[in-house]
Design a protein around this motif. Structure first.
Motif, PDB file in Angstrom:
ATOM      1  N   VAL A  11       0.859  -1.184   0.000  1.00  0.00           N
ATOM      2  CA  VAL A  11       0.000   0.000   0.000  1.00  0.00           C
ATOM      3  C   VAL A  11       0.894   1.232   0.000  1.00  0.00           C
ATOM      4  N   GLN A  12       0.413   2.289  -0.612  1.00  0.00           N
ATOM      5  CA  GLN A  12       1.183   3.530  -0.643  1.00  0.00           C
ATOM      6  C   GLN A  12       1.074   4.277   0.678  1.00  0.00           C
ATOM      7  N   PRO A  13       2.051   5.093   1.005  1.00  0.00           N
ATOM      8  CA  PRO A  13       1.941   5.924   2.213  1.00  0.00           C
ATOM      9  C   PRO A  13       0.662   6.741   2.199  1.00  0.00           C
ATOM     10  N   GLY A  14       0.003   6.786   3.356  1.00  0.00           N
ATOM     11  CA  GLY A  14      -1.275   7.469   3.464  1.00  0.00           C
ATOM     12  C   GLY A  14      -2.462   6.587   3.170  1.00  0.00           C
ATOM     13  N   GLY A  15      -2.218   5.395   2.678  1.00  0.00           N
ATOM     14  CA  GLY A  15      -3.297   4.486   2.325  1.00  0.00           C
ATOM     15  C   GLY A  15      -3.827   3.714   3.520  1.00  0.00           C
ATOM     16  N   SER A  16      -4.763   2.815   3.225  1.00  0.00           N
ATOM     17  CA  SER A  16      -5.427   2.029   4.262  1.00  0.00           C
ATOM     18  C   SER A  16      -5.391   0.554   3.920  1.00  0.00           C
ATOM     19  N   LEU A  17      -5.498  -0.245   4.954  1.00  0.00           N
ATOM     20  CA  LEU A  17      -5.508  -1.698   4.804  1.00  0.00           C
ATOM     21  C   LEU A  17      -6.227  -2.272   6.015  1.00  0.00           C
ATOM     22  N   THR A  18      -6.950  -3.372   5.809  1.00  0.00           N
ATOM     23  CA  THR A  18      -7.612  -4.040   6.926  1.00  0.00           C
ATOM     24  C   THR A  18      -7.112  -5.478   7.030  1.00  0.00           C
ATOM     25  N   LEU A  19      -6.599  -5.813   8.186  1.00  0.00           N
ATOM     26  CA  LEU A  19      -6.162  -7.174   8.460  1.00  0.00           C
ATOM     27  C   LEU A  19      -7.285  -7.930   9.166  1.00  0.00           C
ATOM     28  N   SER A  20      -7.364  -9.231   8.887  1.00  0.00           N
ATOM     29  CA  SER A  20      -8.346 -10.088   9.528  1.00  0.00           C
ATOM     30  C   SER A  20      -7.634 -11.239  10.221  1.00  0.00           C
ATOM     31  N   VAL A  78     -11.232 -11.156  14.377  1.00  0.00           N
ATOM     32  CA  VAL A  78     -10.761  -9.861  14.839  1.00  0.00           C
ATOM     33  C   VAL A  78     -10.146  -9.122  13.654  1.00  0.00           C
ATOM     34  N   TYR A  79     -10.385  -7.827  13.624  1.00  0.00           N
ATOM     35  CA  TYR A  79      -9.910  -7.007  12.518  1.00  0.00           C
ATOM     36  C   TYR A  79      -8.982  -5.914  13.033  1.00  0.00           C
ATOM     37  N   LEU A  80      -8.078  -5.486  12.151  1.00  0.00           N
ATOM     38  CA  LEU A  80      -7.252  -4.315  12.430  1.00  0.00           C
ATOM     39  C   LEU A  80      -7.359  -3.393  11.221  1.00  0.00           C
ATOM     40  N   GLN A  81      -8.117  -2.316  11.398  1.00  0.00           N
ATOM     41  CA  GLN A  81      -8.243  -1.315  10.353  1.00  0.00           C
ATOM     42  C   GLN A  81      -7.072  -0.351  10.484  1.00  0.00           C
ATOM     43  N   MET A  82      -6.279  -0.229   9.426  1.00  0.00           N
ATOM     44  CA  MET A  82      -5.077   0.606   9.468  1.00  0.00           C
ATOM     45  C   MET A  82      -5.225   1.739   8.456  1.00  0.00           C
ATOM     46  N   ASN A  83      -5.247   2.955   8.950  1.00  0.00           N
ATOM     47  CA  ASN A  83      -5.367   4.146   8.107  1.00  0.00           C
ATOM     48  C   ASN A  83      -4.100   4.990   8.197  1.00  0.00           C
ATOM     49  N   SER A  84      -3.957   5.898   7.256  1.00  0.00           N
ATOM     50  CA  SER A  84      -2.805   6.820   7.246  1.00  0.00           C
ATOM     51  C   SER A  84      -1.496   6.063   7.426  1.00  0.00           C
ATOM     52  N   LEU A  85      -1.340   5.020   6.665  1.00  0.00           N
ATOM     53  CA  LEU A  85      -0.168   4.158   6.823  1.00  0.00           C
ATOM     54  C   LEU A  85       1.118   4.886   6.466  1.00  0.00           C
ATOM     55  N   LYS A  86       2.171   4.551   7.193  1.00  0.00           N
ATOM     56  CA  LYS A  86       3.487   5.159   7.014  1.00  0.00           C
ATOM     57  C   LYS A  86       4.495   4.077   6.649  1.00  0.00           C
ATOM     58  N   PRO A  87       5.587   4.440   6.008  1.00  0.00           N
ATOM     59  CA  PRO A  87       6.613   3.428   5.699  1.00  0.00           C
ATOM     60  C   PRO A  87       7.083   2.673   6.943  1.00  0.00           C
ATOM     61  N   GLU A  88       7.108   3.334   8.087  1.00  0.00           N
ATOM     62  CA  GLU A  88       7.559   2.660   9.310  1.00  0.00           C
ATOM     63  C   GLU A  88       6.546   1.639   9.839  1.00  0.00           C
ATOM     64  N   ASP A  89       5.367   1.571   9.229  1.00  0.00           N
ATOM     65  CA  ASP A  89       4.411   0.522   9.582  1.00  0.00           C
ATOM     66  C   ASP A  89       4.715  -0.786   8.851  1.00  0.00           C
ATOM     67  N   THR A  90       5.664  -0.764   7.945  1.00  0.00           N
ATOM     68  CA  THR A  90       6.046  -1.969   7.215  1.00  0.00           C
ATOM     69  C   THR A  90       6.561  -3.030   8.178  1.00  0.00           C
ATOM     70  N   ALA A  91       5.942  -4.211   8.131  1.00  0.00           N
ATOM     71  CA  ALA A  91       6.290  -5.282   9.059  1.00  0.00           C
ATOM     72  C   ALA A  91       5.459  -6.522   8.731  1.00  0.00           C
ATOM     73  N   VAL A  92       5.839  -7.623   9.339  1.00  0.00           N
ATOM     74  CA  VAL A  92       4.972  -8.796   9.365  1.00  0.00           C
ATOM     75  C   VAL A  92       4.064  -8.645  10.585  1.00  0.00           C
ATOM     76  N   TYR A  93       2.777  -8.732  10.345  1.00  0.00           N
ATOM     77  CA  TYR A  93       1.791  -8.561  11.407  1.00  0.00           C
ATOM     78  C   TYR A  93       1.257  -9.941  11.812  1.00  0.00           C
ATOM     79  N   TYR A  94       1.254 -10.172  13.130  1.00  0.00           N
ATOM     80  CA  TYR A  94       0.788 -11.432  13.693  1.00  0.00           C
ATOM     81  C   TYR A  94      -0.413 -11.177  14.584  1.00  0.00           C
ATOM     82  N   CYS A  95      -1.401 -12.063  14.509  1.00  0.00           N
ATOM     83  CA  CYS A  95      -2.453 -12.015  15.517  1.00  0.00           C
ATOM     84  C   CYS A  95      -2.143 -13.056  16.592  1.00  0.00           C
TER      85      CYS A  95
END
Length: 122
Positions: A11-20, A78-95
Motif C-alpha cells: 500500500v502507498q503511504p497514506g493508504g489504508s488496509l484491513t487485516l483479519s 478480529v480485525y485491524l483497520q489501518m489508516n494513514s499508513l506510514k513506511p515505518e508501519d512496514t512489518a509482518v503482522y501477527y495475531c
C-alpha cells in the motif's frame, strides 16, 4: 485456538488496509486477542489488543488515532483497520490470543497466527 491472519499487501503511504484474524477451535470472546508486528531487524512489538475481561482496547502510541481494532463474535474474527499508513508501519503482522494473558500482546500469549506482510511504500 487456531488463528489465521490475512489481508496484508502493498500500500502507498497514506493508504489504508484491513487485516483479519479468523479463529477456530474456541470462541474469541473469552480471550484477550490482538496484533503484534515485527519489522526487519527489529524486535516484535504489540500493536493493538482487546482485553478478555472487559473488552477494553489498547493501542501502541505509534498507531493511536490511525489503527482501530474490532471483534466480530458472530464470525469469530478480529480485525485491524489501518489508516494513514506510514513506511515505518512496514512489518509482518501477527495475531495472537490467550485466555489468561492481558494486553498488550507479548510473548506470554499462547496462540499465534502465521503472520501477514504489510509493506508501505511508494
Amino acid at each position: 485456538v487456531q488463528l489465521q491472519a490475512s489481508g496484508g499487501g502493498l500500500v502507498q503511504p497514506g493508504g489504508s488496509l484491513t487485516l483479519s484474524c479468523a479463529a477456530s477451535g474456541s470462541t474469541l470472546d473469552t480471550y484477550s486477542i490482538g496484533w503484534a508486528r515485527q519489522a526487519p531487524g527489529k524486535e516484535r512489538e504489540g500493536v493493538s489488543c482487546i482485553r478478555s475481561r472487559d473488552s477494553g482496547k489498547q493501542y501502541a502510541d505509534s498507531v493511536k488515532g490511525r489503527f482501530t481494532i474490532s471483534r466480530d463474535n458472530a464470525k469469530n474474527t478480529v480485525y485491524l483497520q489501518m489508516n494513514s499508513l506510514k513506511p515505518e508501519d512496514t512489518a509482518v503482522y501477527y495475531c495472537a490470543a490467550d485466555p489468561w494473558a492481558t494486553c498488550p500482546v507479548e510473548d506470554d500469549f499462547g496462540s499465534w497466527g502465521q503472520g501477514t506482510l504489510v509493506t508501505v511504500s511508494s
